[in-house]
Design a protein around this motif. Structure first.
Motif, PDB file in Angstrom:
ATOM      1  N   ARG A 190      -5.404 -14.175  -0.590  1.00 47.43           N
ATOM      2  CA  ARG A 190      -4.146 -14.097  -1.331  1.00 47.43           C
ATOM      3  C   ARG A 190      -3.034 -14.935  -0.710  1.00 47.43           C
ATOM      4  NH1 ARG A 190      -4.063  -9.303  -4.331  1.00 47.43           N
ATOM      5  NH2 ARG A 190      -6.128  -9.052  -5.199  1.00 47.43           N
ATOM      6  N   GLN A 210       0.008 -15.584  -2.887  1.00 48.77           N
ATOM      7  CA  GLN A 210       0.655 -14.519  -3.648  1.00 48.77           C
ATOM      8  C   GLN A 210       1.956 -14.121  -2.953  1.00 48.77           C
ATOM      9  OE1 GLN A 210      -1.959 -11.270  -4.636  1.00 48.77           O
ATOM     10  NE2 GLN A 210      -0.289  -9.964  -5.357  1.00 48.77           N
ATOM     11  N   GLY A 269      -1.363  -1.117   0.347  1.00 48.05           N
ATOM     12  CA  GLY A 269      -2.256  -1.296   1.483  1.00 48.05           C
ATOM     13  C   GLY A 269      -2.298  -2.738   1.942  1.00 48.05           C
ATOM     14  N   GLU A 270      -2.320  -3.610   0.963  1.00 47.77           N
ATOM     15  CA  GLU A 270      -2.341  -5.036   1.300  1.00 47.77           C
ATOM     16  C   GLU A 270      -1.091  -5.411   2.089  1.00 47.77           C
ATOM     17  OE1 GLU A 270      -4.810  -6.435  -2.698  1.00 47.77           O
ATOM     18  OE2 GLU A 270      -2.639  -6.362  -2.712  1.00 47.77           O
ATOM     19  N   GLY A 302      -4.934  -1.748  -3.559  1.00 50.41           N
ATOM     20  CA  GLY A 302      -4.965  -2.850  -4.507  1.00 50.41           C
ATOM     21  C   GLY A 302      -5.978  -2.653  -5.611  1.00 50.41           C
ATOM     22  N   TYR A 361       4.953  -0.833 -17.059  1.00 54.31           N
ATOM     23  CA  TYR A 361       4.259  -2.045 -17.495  1.00 54.31           C
ATOM     24  C   TYR A 361       3.690  -1.815 -18.889  1.00 54.31           C
ATOM     25  CZ  TYR A 361       4.115  -3.586 -12.574  1.00 54.31           C
ATOM     26  OH  TYR A 361       4.434  -3.961 -11.304  1.00 54.31           O
ATOM     27  N   GLU A 412       0.791   9.036  -4.257  1.00 52.79           N
ATOM     28  CA  GLU A 412       0.719   9.225  -2.803  1.00 52.79           C
ATOM     29  C   GLU A 412       1.790  10.182  -2.274  1.00 52.79           C
ATOM     30  OE1 GLU A 412      -0.022   5.876  -0.411  1.00 52.79           O
ATOM     31  OE2 GLU A 412      -1.105   4.792  -1.967  1.00 52.79           O
TER      32      GLU A 412
HETATM   33  N1  LIG Z   1       3.762  -7.082 -10.807  1.00 57.35           N
HETATM   34  C1  LIG Z   1       2.626  -7.567 -10.315  1.00 57.35           C
HETATM   35  N2  LIG Z   1       2.397  -8.908 -10.359  1.00 57.35           N
HETATM   36  C2  LIG Z   1       1.242  -9.423  -9.862  1.00 57.35           C
HETATM   37  N3  LIG Z   1       0.283  -8.702  -9.310  1.00 57.35           N
HETATM   38  C3  LIG Z   1       0.458  -7.370  -9.229  1.00 57.35           C
HETATM   39  C4  LIG Z   1       1.641  -6.745  -9.722  1.00 57.35           C
HETATM   40  N4  LIG Z   1       1.564  -5.420  -9.516  1.00 57.35           N
HETATM   41  C5  LIG Z   1       0.364  -5.225  -8.906  1.00 57.35           C
HETATM   42  N5  LIG Z   1      -0.299  -6.392  -8.725  1.00 57.35           N
HETATM   43  C6  LIG Z   1      -1.605  -6.553  -8.140  1.00 57.35           C
HETATM   44  O1  LIG Z   1      -2.484  -5.712  -8.838  1.00 57.35           O
HETATM   45  C7  LIG Z   1      -3.401  -5.110  -7.938  1.00 57.35           C
HETATM   46  C8  LIG Z   1      -3.331  -3.614  -8.101  1.00 57.35           C
HETATM   47  O2  LIG Z   1      -2.113  -3.142  -7.509  1.00 57.35           O
HETATM   48  P1  LIG Z   1      -1.730  -1.608  -7.437  1.00 57.35           P
HETATM   49  O3  LIG Z   1      -0.375  -1.527  -6.886  1.00 57.35           O
HETATM   50  O4  LIG Z   1      -1.993  -0.968  -8.742  1.00 57.35           O
HETATM   51  O5  LIG Z   1      -2.763  -1.083  -6.353  1.00 57.35           O
HETATM   52  P2  LIG Z   1      -2.998   0.382  -5.839  1.00 57.35           P
HETATM   53  O6  LIG Z   1      -4.328   0.771  -6.278  1.00 57.35           O
HETATM   54  O7  LIG Z   1      -1.876   1.249  -6.190  1.00 57.35           O
HETATM   55  O8  LIG Z   1      -3.021   0.129  -4.272  1.00 57.35           O
HETATM   56  P3  LIG Z   1      -2.393   0.988  -3.066  1.00 57.35           P
HETATM   57  O9  LIG Z   1      -3.255   2.119  -2.836  1.00 57.35           O
HETATM   58  O10 LIG Z   1      -2.429   0.050  -1.928  1.00 57.35           O
HETATM   59  O11 LIG Z   1      -1.019   1.352  -3.489  1.00 57.35           O
HETATM   60  C9  LIG Z   1      -3.053  -5.590  -6.566  1.00 57.35           C
HETATM   61  O12 LIG Z   1      -3.916  -6.610  -6.188  1.00 57.35           O
HETATM   62  C10 LIG Z   1      -1.656  -6.122  -6.699  1.00 57.35           C
HETATM   63  O13 LIG Z   1      -1.458  -7.200  -5.816  1.00 57.35           O
END
Ligand SMILES: Nc1ncnc2c1ncn2[C@@H]1O[C@H](COP(=O)(O)OP(=O)(O)OP(=O)(O)O)[C@@H](O)[C@H]1O
Ligand SMILES: Nc1ncnc2c1ncn2[C@@H]1O[C@H](COP(=O)(O)OP(=O)(O)OP(=O)(O)O)[C@@H](O)[C@H]1O
Ligand SMILES: CC(C)C[C@H](N)C(=O)O
Ligand SMILES: [Mg+2]
Ligand SMILES: [Mg+2]
Lengths: 373, 328, 433, 238, 258
Positions: free
Chosen positions: D132, D135, D143-144, E39, E53, E177
């Motif tokens: 990434r 990004q 987490g990322e 992610g 969204y 969370e």
């Molecule tokens: N507004 C956005 N624009 C571009 N990419 C996004 C956006 N929102 C989320 N992402 C990407 O979409 C993917 C899913 O993100 P999301 O936040 O839903 O993960 P998550 O499952 O909640 O993770 P975590 O447990 O780490 O919070 C990730 O790779 C993130 O980088």
């Protein structure tokens, strides 16, 4: 805070104050300052005469910032200082109109050296007077000169969208039309800006014989310069707003072939004027502006009226009402270059419009003609 | 009608470009400071004005000692612009130090008050000095680049009229472009530029990365203000006359340009500035032709603002601003 | 010493007594030394003191009203400067209402507005056009100017028209955020001003840059209201209504919603706050205050033209809000009063005084630095000092405090019971070792 | 002084305005140690780390690093000395790309090669970051972002790494990885000061641990011993 | 009966599929966990349900009514409330005011009523305040009612977010969370609170959480996402032992620990 009700001043004399209200800061301060300095000179000239009668003559300059609200609020303060017997000002018609309503309530005489808009006196207020001519005189006089003397057929009019600039340009336009000229453009600009190339390009492409500008030197000077840069060597004409050394300073050599109508004449043409110019220069270290002499004259008129009111009141401090009446009653005061006498509206019967031409980059311009009503 | 518009177009473009680059460079000053502190530095217009006055002073001194006649104009110009930028750069740093830094942890908008205060002070200080020295606060400078250049645009297309401009236009254009490119490189390609952006986004954490936040902010103000000052000199070269109030309207327009382009985005500020300059010029020249006299040049600002609003409605982050999607 | 101060700050009676003495002394000195601005200012200052007294709110209101509506006009009326003081006081009232309106938009809802003066202009022109001969230039029916009696209705109309404009402005706001919003509103303000300044053509609605003169003064029961001392009561009445509305709204559902979207838009929406409607309400209500006062302003000046509605005016109102304390109603009122009085009275007096010293030779400054033109300079300096020393505003915003006991007492039967902690002892707030 | 402690706090007091957050903290970290700091919400864990890194000022007491007094060193200098601080809540730069975020971590380093090798090392720990690179940090998942924050600190190659709740919001498998990485870094000689809510795991890998409560250290001991301490179990472990 | 029904929900960010054809059925009054690597798209999923969204495709049905295309505040009105992974409180408002804002959509008090102090409005406001206070007592924050939300410690902020969400009287509560930043002891209390909410307040709960102890103890059903896709779903015990989930998410240690 100031002392109470003009009872006593320095040396046990009674204080008489004259207020000036004009823009001392902001874009048109050159002319506003000139009014104040003219008044200052008149007062220091006559201080002795008043002292002899037991009065201490003082000047209180107010800065109206060319803002109507500020002007009105100052007017209220002036009104409440009972030792002030008269006001010299304002420069701008837009400020004069609302402020004069307050003077009227306080029966406080106001003499404007410079406010040319018709509404200033047309509202019929008893205390409002001016020594200069009106725009419905100045505009047509300019139009007459443009059409009949300069033989302009196609005229492009620019104005600055202020109460003064619009009024004057409109008066000019209507008169020029009547005289048979063709108004090929009528455009407004914004005060405070510096680049007028857009409007000038438009004018240039329409190939006028003359450009008329209703407004003040700050923009006018630049329009002249930028028009010349675009190769427009035609006559450019304006009103009293261009009658300032700043026009020359801004436009530089481009100022050649610029005409203007002014409500103030060239003081250097008469002996009294030359003396005035020298005294002014000696006292303030700078040259006169168009309204310096009118600031001086207007104050002179006011002081004369006060004097006569004092005499009528057996040497005692006159009321404001008496002063206002005395001002309006003035019929033939000899100013530096022309006489002052008020009609029943407060306009100066002897007011003239003068036509000037710049032959070189020097102020004042050369007077071509003086026109009386 | 159309023919007439086309005919004046070359001239309008040239004029629009001149005004546009001035807007653009001033806009960048706003954008830089905004980008890093999220602060609209309302005093920036006055820094521009101060630059113009400092440049004029140097020019007047140079010409009074006879320096101007002995060296090429371009050299004199470079000396002037360098001195003016350095001086305004330090001025900007000083302003930040005195009026903004103590308020960093205060509510963001409060700096608007100090900015307005600083604007008033600068306007009046410059006015007082100018009046003390020359008796008048409107100051004209000897012109350095005054050759007229005739652009034979009519040769390209017969419908076009010719365009006429002064050689100063070329100087302004070239210098502005150099500044824009250099700055773009500085912010987007150098370490200091990156540090600026990091500080902009999270000051506290930036300091954990060995970045001296105060220094970065000072540098930003220095660069932004120096640009503003240099533009003041360009303005003086092009228009010849300055007064202490030139910063106000120009500042508003440049700020508008910065927003139109996407505030915080340097290229956006460039494009925004050029666009506003051109739109204004076009409107002033053609509005009354287009509307048959119903609306004239006096509406040019409405025209510019209306387009700005329209753009922001459809692209709320400005032309070049990237929509920062807040991660929810 | 410290104890004494503490004691005093607790003792209501002692405070009240001292306050009364203060008010009496200042009003007496205003009566006696009529042109003393200092006395006038000190008397006004009593309102601020009153605000900080430990009295209950109702008592404060009553005393405050007495001072503002009776004592100040009476003390000032004993001499020449009366109209001048009342003029400044009227403008203070006008600006207070405007600043309170802007405070809803900026302070409560967090929407930066740099074009607020436009609504004031809308109100002023609304009355100006119809209460002068201007309306007959484009309306070919009806009889203009309307009489001064229409003024009272126009206060309402001005408010409503301004509110409509507020909503019009609000529409682009739905999409634009933060500082982009600032520039949109700035543009809007400029557009309104330019239009008013140019609309003498093709149809003459506003008389363009010539402005509208001879606006009819208000009339009530045959009495013409023409003096500042009379306008003072009009402005005061409207201001009181505005203060009432603002304080009521601040602690209502809509007030909380404004502050919520200010703090966090996304969370606000997620809690069920309709963004568009909430923001538009803020714009409309804020604008309407400004519009009402615009009507008063036009009637007072009897002349309106576009120069009174520049961007600088918008920023001045914003400065009042920021200086006073964003989101703080008493703060904003104080901010508006301080800025207005400074600009219109104190700075003029100070420069007159310096000028006096200069002409009398006490001090000597070159003409270029003439004190008469130093007003903005001093104002700028003061702004910087204010901001540096009171960065949160003169009276920073405070949250309303709730009385836990009152809320607790009523909580006899709760639907929410502490969660049963299964196999553990009762969990307490913090973990103790 | 003259002790072998790489980091030592003596009687440190810290205030937020009038609120006292630390009321005399004494703790030390020896070279090559993992030390953990646990305590409930609001106890002052983060404040302790912030005071060390110079983000907030210690009103009283002293902080020494390798015998050198760093009590009043500002944050941007502390990191130069060799202390890296991964702040609570990640705090990555949202509008810088992943790559730029990492580069910022190496802000003080001039040598491009060094930067490159360090970045490679970070990618070994967190391959997701490599995928990434372009990004924007702000759009990464929680987490990322945490990985990025740790990666960024590693770019400084510090001697002491301070981590403020590094496992917060991470998937179990990542938490495991992160703790592995912490151990690995420690094996390579890095000293670690770890603030954790995840007391089990923290105490598990720690050499020593401190328990902080309302701004004071109330207990100190060897990691695994603390875990079995009855008081601790009652207060922090369920 | 299913309160919440999600069909083929997909979200694309540029080229990235954050959610691909997610299908879920959530039973009334159940506790459902959504887990998965960082992610994986869990928060994105919540964001689509709450209209933060707009879905690229797919449908979301609450009690049979589609929520797609609604505004966030309308979704709340329909009966969904949430907390945020990155805490989003109204920082400058007091704790009690935060909760009062949560009642926005069902509080019967309009501005006309507020202006004229109509009895009905006053009554509604008074009741709301009492109720808000009860809620604060419920989550253990009653002592801090006049504190600014921004001054609370992390754990307290999390609990306040929950209180604020419940104040909206949702049918479905989404918790993103909730235990992050809490120590095991505090997490235990939270677990009890969630249990209690379900039983006493008749709320359906969907939660995202990385704390497996909490998830396994509390959930009736678990969905596992990875790379935007559902890789598993089932009862806690099934998930715990699902090799795919272990590989992608849990790791070996968690199995031992959990
Ligand atoms: N507004 C956005 N624009 C571009 N990419 C996004 C956006 N929102 C989320 N992402 C990407 O979409 C993917 C899913 O993100 P999301 O936040 O839903 O993960 P998550 O499952 O909640 O993770 P975590 O447990 O780490 O919070 C990730 O790779 C993130 O980088
Ligand atoms: N910026 C601040 N302003 C005022 N008080 C603060 C600030 N930051 C922290 N505090 C207070 O200082 C105390 C210690 O906070 P700190 O963040 O160090 O706790 P912590 O142990 O890290 O808690 P957590 O586990 O919730 O992160 C708390 O009471 C907190 O409310
Ligand atoms: C500035 C001036 C030229 C004043 C002008 N005569 C007016 O009436 O406003
Ligand atoms: Mg912490
Ligand atoms: Mg998430």
């Amino acid at each position: 805070s100031s002392s109470k009700g003009g009872s006593s001043g320095s040396g046990g004399k009674q204080v008489i104050k004259i207020a000036t209200q004009s823009p001392l800061s902001g874009g048109s301060a050159t002319l506003g300052e000139a009014i104040k300095l003219g008044a200052q000179l008149a007062i220091s000239d006559q201080k002795k005469a008043f002292a002899k009668k037991g009065f201490d003559l003082q000047l209180v300059p107010y800065d109206d910032q060319a803002d109507p609200k500020k002007g009105v609020s100052n007017a209220q303060q002036i009104g409440s200082d009972k030792s002030i017997l008269g006001v010299i000002g304002h420069l701008n018609s837009g400020v004069t109109i609302p402020s004069s309503e307050i003077y009227e309530k306080n029966q406080l005489a106001m003499i404007s050296p410079a406010a040319t808009a018709t509404d200033v006196t047309d509202r019929g207020l008893k205390v409002v007077n001016r020594v200069c001519a009106r725009d419905d005189f100045q505009g047509p006089a300019g139009a007459d000169f443009a059409v009949n003397t300069l033989k302009a057929k196609k005229i492009f009019v620019i104005q600055d969208k202020t109460a003064y600039g619009s009024g004057l340009a409109e008066a000019f336009r209507d008169a020029a039309k009547k005289l048979g000229a063709d108004i090929i453009g009528y455009e407004g600009i914004t005060v405070g800006e510096k680049d007028f190339n857009g409007v000038i390009s438009q004018a240039a492409s329409k190939k006028p014989d003359l450009i008329y500008f209703g407004g003040v030197y700050a923009e006018g000077g630049l329009i002249i310069k930028q028009a010349r840069d675009k190769g427009l060597d035609i006559p450019i004409m304006g009103g009293d707003g261009l009658d300032s050394s700043s026009t020359v300073q801004i436009a530089g050599d481009s100022v050649k072939n610029v005409y203007l109508t002014s409500v103030a004449g060239d003081v250097t043409k008469v002996a009294a004027g030359k003396k005035f110019v020298d005294a002014y220069k000696a006292k303030f270290g700078k040259g006169v502006e168009s309204y310096s002499s009118y600031g001086y004259d207007a104050t002179g008129v006011l002081l004369k009226a006060i004097m006569s009111a004092i005499d009528k009141n057996n040497g005692k401090l006159p009321t404001r009402e008496a002063v206002s009446q005395a001002v309006r009653a003035i019929q033939d005061y000899q100013g530096i270059i022309n006489k002052v006498g008020f009609d029943n509206k407060g306009d100066n019967k002897f007011a003239k419009v003068y036509i000037f031409k710049f032959d070189k980059a020097a102020y004042p311009a050369v007077q071509q003609k003086a026109i009386s009503k | 009608m159309l023919a007439h518009i086309i005919q004046t177009l070359p001239q309008v473009i040239v004029d629009g470009l001149t005004l546009g680059v001035v807007y653009a460079v001033v806009a960048i000053g706003y954008t830089m400071v905004y980008g890093i502190l999220e602060l609209i530095n309302f005093a920036h217009g006055e820094i521009f004005m101060s630059g113009a006055f400092i440049g004029t002073t140097v020019l007047l001194i140079l010409s009074s000692v006879g320096f101007l006649s002995s060296v090429p104009a371009i050299l004199a110009f470079i000396i002037i612009i360098v001195i003016a930028s350095l001086a305004t750069g330090f001025l900007g740093m000083g302003i930040e130090r005195v009026a903004y830094r103590p308020l960093r942890s205060a509510p963001k908008l409060i700096t608007l008050i100090t900015a307005i205060g600083v604007s008033f002070l600068l306007q009046d200080i410059v006015r007082f000095i100018a009046e003390l020295k020359t008796g008048n606060y409107i100051v004209s400078a000897p012109s350095l680049f005054n050759d007229k250049i005739h652009l034979k645009t009519s040769a390209i297309l017969p419908q076009f009229g010719d365009a006429l401009f002064k050689s100063s236009f070329l100087v302004v254009l070239i210098v502005a472009i150099i500044m824009l490119v250099a700055l773009d490189f500085f912010v987007n390609r150098t370490k200091w530029g990156m540090a600026m952006r990091a500080v902009a986004q999270d000051r506290e954490t930036a300091s954990l990365m060995s970045i001296n936040v105060n220094k970065v902010i000072s540098v930003t103000f220095f660069v932004g203000s120096a640009l503003g000052g240099a533009t003041g000199v360009l303005f003086m070269i092009q228009y010849g006359t300055i007064d202490p109030y030139i910063g106000f309207i120009l500042g508003i327009k440049a700020f508008t340009a910065a927003v139109l382009g996407g505030i915080g985005n340097i290229r956006g500020a460039m494009v925004g500035g050029l666009l506003i300059g051109f739109l204004e010029m076009f409107a002033a020249a053609n509005l009354s032709t287009l509307t048959h006299g119903a609306f004239g040049a006096e509406y040019k600002d409405i025209f510019a603002f209306a387009i700005l609003i329209a753009v922001l409605i459809f692209k709320p982050e400005g032309l070049f601003g990237k929509a920062v999607v807040e991660k929810v | 010493m410290r104890k004494l101060v503490d004691l005093f700050s607790q003792n209501k009676k002692a405070q009240l007594l001292l306050f009364i003495v203060y008010v009496a002394v200042t009003s007496l000195s205003l009566i006696l030394a009529q042109q003393s601005v200092v006395a006038f200012l000190l008397l006004l200052f009593s309102i601020l003191l009153l605000y900080f007294l430990k009295l209950n709110t109702k008592a404060k209101w009553i005393i405050g009203l007495l001072i503002v509506a009776v004592l100040i006009p009476f003390s000032a009326s004993q001499g020449q400067a009366y109209e001048s003081y009342m003029d400044v006081a009227t403008l203070v009232g006008i600006y207070c209402a405007m600043a309170l309106g802007l405070n809803i938009v900026v302070g409560f809802a967090g929407l930066l507005d740099l074009g607020f003066i436009a609504f004031f202009a809308v109100g002023a022109y609304t009355y100006g056009i119809f209460a002068s001969a201007q309306a007959s230039k484009f309306l070919h029916f009806g009889h203009f100017p309307l009489s001064g009696e229409s003024f009272w209705i126009f206060i309402l109309i001005g408010g409503i028209v301004a509110a409509i404009f507020g909503i019009l402005l609000g529409i682009p706001v739905l999409r634009v955020k933060g500082d982009y919003l600032a520039i949109v509103t700035l543009g809007f303000g400029e557009i309104i001003r330019i239009i008013f300044n140019n609309l003498d053509h093709p149809i003459n609605i506003t008389n363009g840059s010539m402005g509208i003169a001879s606006i009819a003064p208000p009339k009530i029961f045959g009495i013409v209201i023409a003096n500042a001392s009379q306008f003072y009561y009009v402005a005061l009445a409207i201001l009181l209504v505005v203060i009432y509305i603002v304080t009521r709204l601040e602690h209502s559902k809509i007030g909380r919603a404004w502050k919520a979207i200010r703090d966090n838009e996304i969370a606000g929406q997620a809690m069920g706050i309709p963004l568009v409607k909430t923001k538009l309400t803020a714009f409309a209500i804020g604008a309407s205050f400004s519009g009402m006062m615009g009507v008063v302003f036009a009637a007072k000046q009897t002349y309106v033209d576009a120069t009174s509605f520049t961007l600088l005016e918008s920023t001045t109102v914003l400065v009042m809000v920021l200086l006073g304390g964003m989101g703080s109603v008493p703060g904003v009122i104080l901010g508006a009063a301080v800025v207005t009085i400074l600009n219109l009275q104190v700075l003029t007096e100070v420069s007159n005084w310096l000028n006096q010293l200069n002409t009398n030779g006490v001090i000597s400054v070159p003409d270029a630095l003439s004190p008469a033109k130093m007003q903005r300079f001093i104002f700028g300096l003061l702004l910087i000092l204010f901001a540096l020393y009171r960065p949160k505003g003169l009276i920073p915003a405070k949250n309303q405090k709730y009385d836990a006991n009152k809320l607790k007492k009523s909580t006899t039967k709760s639907m929410y019971v502490e969660p049963q902690v299964s196999n553990d002892k009762k969990a307490s707030g913090g973990s103790e070792i | 002084m003259g002790s072998a402690h790489i980091l030592e706090l003596k009687n440190v007091e810290t205030f937020y305005g009038k609120i006292q957050a630390l009321k005399g903290i004494d703790l030390y970290v020896d070279k090559g140690e993992i030390v953990t700091l646990i305590g409930s919400n609001g106890a002052g864990k983060s404040t302790t780390l912030k005071t060390i890194s110079g983000q907030v000022e210690a009103k009283k007491g002293s902080i020494h690093y390798n015998g050198e007094d760093i009590t009043s060193l500002p944050a941007h200098k502390t990191s130069l000395v060799g202390i890296a601080h991964v702040p609570e809540g990640r705090r990555i730069f949202p509008r810088l790309s992943v790559k730029e975020n990492l580069l910022i971590g190496a802000f003080s380093i001039k040598d491009k090669k060094v930067i490159e090798t360090r970045m490679k090392r970070v990618f070994e720990y967190f391959p997701r970051l490599k995928e990434r690179l372009d990004q924007k940090g702000g759009t990464m998942s929680g987490g990322e972002q945490q990985m990025l924050a740790i990666g960024r600190a590693l770019m400084m190659k510090p001697d002491v790494l301070m981590l403020d709740e590094p496992s917060m919001g991470l998937a179990p498998i990542i938490v495991e990885q992160i703790f592995d990485i912490i151990k690995e870094l420690n094996n390579e000689g890095m000293s670690i000061l770890l603030v954790e809510q995840n007391a089990y795991q923290a105490l598990h890998i720690a050499d020593r641990g401190y328990v902080i409560q309302t701004g004071q250290i109330v207990l100190e001991g060897v990691g695994t011993e603390l875990m079995t301490n009855r008081q601790i179990q009652e207060a922090y472990l369920a | 009966m299913n309160v919440l029904e999600v069909t083929d929900l997909t979200k694309k960010f540029g080229g990235l599929y954050a959610n691909t054809n997610i299908n879920m059925s959530i039973k009334k009054n159940s506790i459902t966990a959504v887990i998965g690597p960082n992610g994986a798209g869990k928060t994105t999923f919540f964001n689509m349900i709450t209209a933060v969204y707009k879905p690229t495709s797919g449908d979301i049905l609450l009690n049979g009514k589609s929520l797609v295309g609604l505004k966030p505040h309308q979704v709340t009105k329909f009966g969904i409330a949430r907390t945020f992974q990155n805490i989003r409180l109204f920082h400058d408002l007091t704790v009690l005011d935060n909760v009062l804002v949560g009642m926005h959509h069902h509080l019967k008090s309009n501005w006309v009523g507020a202006l004229f102090q109509m009895p009905r409005t006053r009554h509604a406001e008074d009741n709301a305040k009492k109720e808000a206070y009860q809620l604060l007592e419920y989550v253990g924050l009653a002592d801090l009612l006049n504190e600014s939300a921004g001054n609370l410690s992390y754990g307290a902020q999390r609990r306040l977010e929950i209180a604020r969400a419940i104040a909206a009287k949702p049918k479905v509560l989404l918790l993103d969370e909730p235990a992050a930043g809490m120590n095991p002891k505090e997490t235990k209390k939270l677990t009890d609170l969630i249990h209690d909410m379900r039983s006493k307040l008749d709320i359906t709960i969907v939660l995202i959480e990385h704390d497996m102890k909490l998830v396994m103890e509390i959930s009736d059903y678990i969905y596992v996402l990875d790379h935007g896709e559902e890789i598993a779903s089932g009862k806690p015990d099934d998930i715990r032992n699902n090799p795919r989930v272990i590989e992608a998410y849990l790791g070996k240690g968690a199995v031992a620990n959990g």
